[in-house]
Design a protein around this motif. Sequence first.
Motif, PDB file in Angstrom:
ATOM      1  N   ARG A  14       0.838  -1.206   0.000  1.00  0.00           N
ATOM      2  CA  ARG A  14       0.000   0.000   0.000  1.00  0.00           C
ATOM      3  C   ARG A  14       0.869   1.251   0.000  1.00  0.00           C
ATOM      4  NH1 ARG A  14      -2.670  -2.859   4.190  1.00  0.00           N
ATOM      5  NH2 ARG A  14      -2.093  -1.251   5.692  1.00  0.00           N
ATOM      6  N   GLN A  15       1.888   1.271   0.861  1.00  0.00           N
ATOM      7  CA  GLN A  15       2.782   2.427   0.928  1.00  0.00           C
ATOM      8  C   GLN A  15       3.565   2.577  -0.383  1.00  0.00           C
ATOM      9  OE1 GLN A  15       2.818   4.783   3.113  1.00  0.00           O
ATOM     10  NE2 GLN A  15       4.503   5.882   2.181  1.00  0.00           N
ATOM     11  N   ARG A  18       1.496   4.170  -2.988  1.00  0.00           N
ATOM     12  CA  ARG A  18       1.330   5.605  -2.711  1.00  0.00           C
ATOM     13  C   ARG A  18       2.497   6.429  -3.259  1.00  0.00           C
ATOM     14  NH1 ARG A  18      -1.866   8.254   0.530  1.00  0.00           N
ATOM     15  NH2 ARG A  18      -3.497   7.185   1.652  1.00  0.00           N
ATOM     16  N   TRP A  23       0.390  10.741  -7.861  1.00  0.00           N
ATOM     17  CA  TRP A  23      -0.988  10.468  -8.237  1.00  0.00           C
ATOM     18  C   TRP A  23      -1.714  11.713  -8.739  1.00  0.00           C
ATOM     19  CZ3 TRP A  23      -3.257   5.655  -8.335  1.00  0.00           C
ATOM     20  CH2 TRP A  23      -2.474   4.615  -7.843  1.00  0.00           C
ATOM     21  N   ILE A  30      -5.506   9.433  -3.806  1.00  0.00           N
ATOM     22  CA  ILE A  30      -5.744   8.280  -2.940  1.00  0.00           C
ATOM     23  C   ILE A  30      -6.469   8.802  -1.706  1.00  0.00           C
ATOM     24  CG2 ILE A  30      -4.720   6.439  -1.569  1.00  0.00           C
ATOM     25  CD1 ILE A  30      -2.397   6.414  -3.599  1.00  0.00           C
ATOM     26  N   GLU A  33      -7.567   3.619   2.222  1.00  0.00           N
ATOM     27  CA  GLU A  33      -6.820   2.361   2.173  1.00  0.00           C
ATOM     28  C   GLU A  33      -7.555   1.342   3.028  1.00  0.00           C
ATOM     29  OE1 GLU A  33      -2.738   2.486   3.354  1.00  0.00           O
ATOM     30  OE2 GLU A  33      -2.276   4.200   2.072  1.00  0.00           O
TER      31      GLU A  33
END
Length: 177
Positions: A14-15, A18, A23, A30, A33
Amino acid sequence: MIKVMIVDDEPYIRQGLRILIDWEQYGFRITAEASNGHEAVDVLKNTDIDLVITDIKMPQMDGLELIEYTRKHISSNIRFIILSGFYEFEYAKKAIKYDVADYVLKPVQREELIKVLEEYKEAYYQHIENLKKQQMSERIILERHLTALMSGIYDSRNMPYICCHILHSTVIRFLKR
């Protein structure tokens, strides 16, 4: 901005997603999560999300179960990109069945992710444009029926059409509260 949720049971994935790309530079933000499908469902019920990037294999509720649940119980408009460390035919077949936007293999390559997101963004904005055109057409038709009614030159088609559309828009406004 297109609102994105990342769902993966591995925090470093997930990190990593990111920080893999900027993004916002590509028109995405984002906004949420989750570490499994159950957490994602809770978020999706209470948050406006356009795109979910999800792993397939996760504890409690996997990515395919998340997609199926979301389509049946939350919204058919939320789109999904599947991440997987496995390319198994059964997963790909189910992904096609659930009409996912794309299927990306781990480890995720920056250029591939950007390409997938750009394709999604193009389809997303085309869909928005089509919805606007459809709404404009429906509004014009409704105005024609209302004009006929107010002019006293209506027929048996005008009143049911008007009632149906006014009721529909009233229900939509009520549900958005």
